[in-house]
Design a protein around this motif. Sequence first.
Motif, PDB file in Angstrom:
ATOM      1  N   ASN A  38       0.838  -1.203   0.000  1.00 53.18           N
ATOM      2  CA  ASN A  38       0.000   0.000   0.000  1.00 53.18           C
ATOM      3  C   ASN A  38       0.866   1.242   0.000  1.00 53.18           C
ATOM      4  O   ASN A  38       1.876   1.307   0.709  1.00 53.18           O
ATOM      5  CB  ASN A  38      -0.894   0.009   1.238  1.00 53.18           C
ATOM      6  N   GLY A  39       0.460   2.240  -0.795  1.00 51.10           N
ATOM      7  CA  GLY A  39       1.206   3.491  -0.838  1.00 51.10           C
ATOM      8  C   GLY A  39       0.893   4.286  -2.079  1.00 51.10           C
ATOM      9  O   GLY A  39      -0.225   4.249  -2.606  1.00 51.10           O
ATOM     10  N   ASN A  40       1.893   4.991  -2.594  1.00 50.44           N
ATOM     11  CA  ASN A  40       1.729   5.848  -3.768  1.00 50.44           C
ATOM     12  C   ASN A  40       1.810   5.022  -5.046  1.00 50.44           C
ATOM     13  O   ASN A  40       2.775   4.285  -5.244  1.00 50.44           O
ATOM     14  CB  ASN A  40       2.834   6.911  -3.798  1.00 50.44           C
ATOM     15  N   VAL A  41       0.809   5.172  -5.908  1.00 47.18           N
ATOM     16  CA  VAL A  41       0.817   4.520  -7.219  1.00 47.18           C
ATOM     17  C   VAL A  41       0.414   5.566  -8.263  1.00 47.18           C
ATOM     18  O   VAL A  41      -0.358   6.477  -7.976  1.00 47.18           O
ATOM     19  CB  VAL A  41      -0.140   3.302  -7.291  1.00 47.18           C
ATOM     20  N   SER A  42       0.964   5.419  -9.461  1.00 42.18           N
ATOM     21  CA  SER A  42       0.575   6.328 -10.538  1.00 42.18           C
ATOM     22  C   SER A  42       0.725   5.641 -11.882  1.00 42.18           C
ATOM     23  O   SER A  42       1.456   4.653 -12.029  1.00 42.18           O
ATOM     24  CB  SER A  42       1.412   7.615 -10.506  1.00 42.18           C
ATOM     25  N   TYR A  43       0.011   6.205 -12.853  1.00 39.95           N
ATOM     26  CA  TYR A  43       0.071   5.727 -14.236  1.00 39.95           C
ATOM     27  C   TYR A  43      -0.191   6.915 -15.151  1.00 39.95           C
ATOM     28  O   TYR A  43      -1.121   7.702 -14.923  1.00 39.95           O
ATOM     29  CB  TYR A  43      -0.981   4.646 -14.477  1.00 39.95           C
ATOM     30  N   ASN A  44       0.627   7.046 -16.182  1.00 40.88           N
ATOM     31  CA  ASN A  44       0.450   8.118 -17.160  1.00 40.88           C
ATOM     32  C   ASN A  44       0.689   7.569 -18.553  1.00 40.88           C
ATOM     33  O   ASN A  44       1.634   6.815 -18.776  1.00 40.88           O
ATOM     34  CB  ASN A  44       1.459   9.255 -16.924  1.00 40.88           C
ATOM     35  N   ASP A  45      -0.172   7.956 -19.476  1.00 42.26           N
ATOM     36  CA  ASP A  45       0.082   7.739 -20.896  1.00 42.26           C
ATOM     37  C   ASP A  45      -0.500   8.937 -21.640  1.00 42.26           C
ATOM     38  O   ASP A  45      -0.851   9.945 -21.018  1.00 42.26           O
ATOM     39  CB  ASP A  45      -0.461   6.391 -21.390  1.00 42.26           C
ATOM     40  N   ALA A  46      -0.621   8.864 -22.952  1.00 39.35           N
ATOM     41  CA  ALA A  46      -1.076  10.007 -23.737  1.00 39.35           C
ATOM     42  C   ALA A  46      -2.496  10.441 -23.360  1.00 39.35           C
ATOM     43  O   ALA A  46      -2.835  11.620 -23.485  1.00 39.35           O
ATOM     44  CB  ALA A  46      -1.012   9.669 -25.224  1.00 39.35           C
ATOM     45  N   ASN A  47      -3.328   9.513 -22.872  1.00 34.54           N
ATOM     46  CA  ASN A  47      -4.731   9.824 -22.602  1.00 34.54           C
ATOM     47  C   ASN A  47      -5.130   9.774 -21.135  1.00 34.54           C
ATOM     48  O   ASN A  47      -6.196  10.252 -20.770  1.00 34.54           O
ATOM     49  CB  ASN A  47      -5.631   8.846 -23.369  1.00 34.54           C
ATOM     50  N   VAL A  48      -4.304   9.169 -20.291  1.00 31.85           N
ATOM     51  CA  VAL A  48      -4.688   8.901 -18.908  1.00 31.85           C
ATOM     52  C   VAL A  48      -3.616   9.425 -17.957  1.00 31.85           C
ATOM     53  O   VAL A  48      -2.422   9.273 -18.215  1.00 31.85           O
ATOM     54  CB  VAL A  48      -4.866   7.380 -18.678  1.00 31.85           C
ATOM     55  N   ASN A  49      -4.069  10.016 -16.857  1.00 30.16           N
ATOM     56  CA  ASN A  49      -3.164  10.449 -15.804  1.00 30.16           C
ATOM     57  C   ASN A  49      -3.818  10.090 -14.475  1.00 30.16           C
ATOM     58  O   ASN A  49      -4.764  10.748 -14.050  1.00 30.16           O
ATOM     59  CB  ASN A  49      -2.903  11.954 -15.900  1.00 30.16           C
ATOM     60  N   LYS A  50      -3.340   9.024 -13.822  1.00 32.15           N
ATOM     61  CA  LYS A  50      -3.915   8.569 -12.558  1.00 32.15           C
ATOM     62  C   LYS A  50      -2.846   8.570 -11.484  1.00 32.15           C
ATOM     63  O   LYS A  50      -1.716   8.163 -11.725  1.00 32.15           O
ATOM     64  CB  LYS A  50      -4.481   7.157 -12.691  1.00 32.15           C
ATOM     65  N   THR A 108       9.182  -0.775  -4.917  1.00 37.83           N
ATOM     66  CA  THR A 108       9.442   0.439  -5.681  1.00 37.83           C
ATOM     67  C   THR A 108       9.417   0.064  -7.155  1.00 37.83           C
ATOM     68  O   THR A 108      10.102  -0.879  -7.561  1.00 37.83           O
ATOM     69  CB  THR A 108      10.813   1.040  -5.330  1.00 37.83           C
ATOM     70  N   ILE A 109       8.621   0.793  -7.938  1.00 35.27           N
ATOM     71  CA  ILE A 109       8.505   0.513  -9.374  1.00 35.27           C
ATOM     72  C   ILE A 109       8.636   1.810 -10.159  1.00 35.27           C
ATOM     73  O   ILE A 109       8.023   2.813  -9.824  1.00 35.27           O
ATOM     74  CB  ILE A 109       7.137  -0.127  -9.716  1.00 35.27           C
ATOM     75  N   LEU A 110       9.444   1.765 -11.209  1.00 33.63           N
ATOM     76  CA  LEU A 110       9.448   2.758 -12.277  1.00 33.63           C
ATOM     77  C   LEU A 110       9.485   1.930 -13.558  1.00 33.63           C
ATOM     78  O   LEU A 110      10.480   1.268 -13.850  1.00 33.63           O
ATOM     79  CB  LEU A 110      10.656   3.689 -12.202  1.00 33.63           C
ATOM     80  N   PHE A 111       8.385   1.921 -14.296  1.00 31.63           N
ATOM     81  CA  PHE A 111       8.236   1.040 -15.450  1.00 31.63           C
ATOM     82  C   PHE A 111       7.747   1.883 -16.618  1.00 31.63           C
ATOM     83  O   PHE A 111       6.699   2.519 -16.535  1.00 31.63           O
ATOM     84  CB  PHE A 111       7.217  -0.055 -15.103  1.00 31.63           C
ATOM     85  N   LEU A 112       8.516   1.905 -17.702  1.00 28.92           N
ATOM     86  CA  LEU A 112       8.149   2.657 -18.901  1.00 28.92           C
ATOM     87  C   LEU A 112       8.028   1.692 -20.067  1.00 28.92           C
ATOM     88  O   LEU A 112       8.954   0.911 -20.327  1.00 28.92           O
ATOM     89  CB  LEU A 112       9.217   3.705 -19.224  1.00 28.92           C
ATOM     90  N   LYS A 113       6.898   1.760 -20.746  1.00 31.06           N
ATOM     91  CA  LYS A 113       6.690   0.886 -21.897  1.00 31.06           C
ATOM     92  C   LYS A 113       5.708   1.545 -22.859  1.00 31.06           C
ATOM     93  O   LYS A 113       4.627   1.977 -22.450  1.00 31.06           O
ATOM     94  CB  LYS A 113       6.149  -0.468 -21.454  1.00 31.06           C
ATOM     95  N   ASP A 114       6.076   1.611 -24.115  1.00 27.15           N
ATOM     96  CA  ASP A 114       5.205   2.107 -25.183  1.00 27.15           C
ATOM     97  C   ASP A 114       4.576   3.465 -24.849  1.00 27.15           C
ATOM     98  O   ASP A 114       3.387   3.692 -25.074  1.00 27.15           O
ATOM     99  CB  ASP A 114       4.111   1.094 -25.509  1.00 27.15           C
ATOM    100  N   GLY A 115       5.352   4.373 -24.285  1.00 31.36           N
ATOM    101  CA  GLY A 115       4.860   5.707 -23.983  1.00 31.36           C
ATOM    102  C   GLY A 115       4.091   5.828 -22.686  1.00 31.36           C
ATOM    103  O   GLY A 115       3.599   6.913 -22.350  1.00 31.36           O
ATOM    104  N   ALA A 116       3.948   4.748 -21.938  1.00 30.49           N
ATOM    105  CA  ALA A 116       3.235   4.772 -20.653  1.00 30.49           C
ATOM    106  C   ALA A 116       4.249   4.645 -19.517  1.00 30.49           C
ATOM    107  O   ALA A 116       5.308   4.038 -19.677  1.00 30.49           O
ATOM    108  CB  ALA A 116       2.225   3.641 -20.588  1.00 30.49           C
ATOM    109  N   THR A 117       3.896   5.213 -18.364  1.00 29.99           N
ATOM    110  CA  THR A 117       4.764   5.168 -17.182  1.00 29.99           C
ATOM    111  C   THR A 117       3.962   4.735 -15.969  1.00 29.99           C
ATOM    112  O   THR A 117       2.919   5.318 -15.668  1.00 29.99           O
ATOM    113  CB  THR A 117       5.369   6.558 -16.899  1.00 29.99           C
TER     114      THR A 117
END
Length: 124
Positions: A38-50, A108-117
């Motif tokens: 449990n903690g901080n999570v995020s996801y970003n791509d061209a259309n989504v920012n969570k 701890t995760i930093l994952f970049l794939k196909d323009g998404a993070t």
Amino acid sequence: MRNFFKFIGGLFLMVFVVTACSIDDDPANNDFFIGKYNGNVSYNDANVNKQNNNGSVQVVKVGNTYNFLFSDEIPDITGVEIQKNENSAVMIGSTTTHYIKINANNLTILFLKDGATWTADANR
């Protein structure tokens, strides 16, 4: 009778899953691991920012393959291979870049794939 066996089988599976991984189990030391961080999570791509400071990541490991199942309708990261008895994976490639560090207490995760993070900074 058939429903009775389904019930017993389901009960056995539930007991196995609940007892298989205690809070201090390190996923690197197990061939089968399920744990929630449990903690901080995020996801970003061209259309989504969570982003959620109270999000979670369910980690499911079978063998050397990890699946990271995010809360908040963030897409899952599946099929990540980390060598047994190691707690981190670092990969820099043409389409995927990632840094994942996991142990009994922290993820701890930093994952970049196909323009998404994807990111996670979470504790168990």
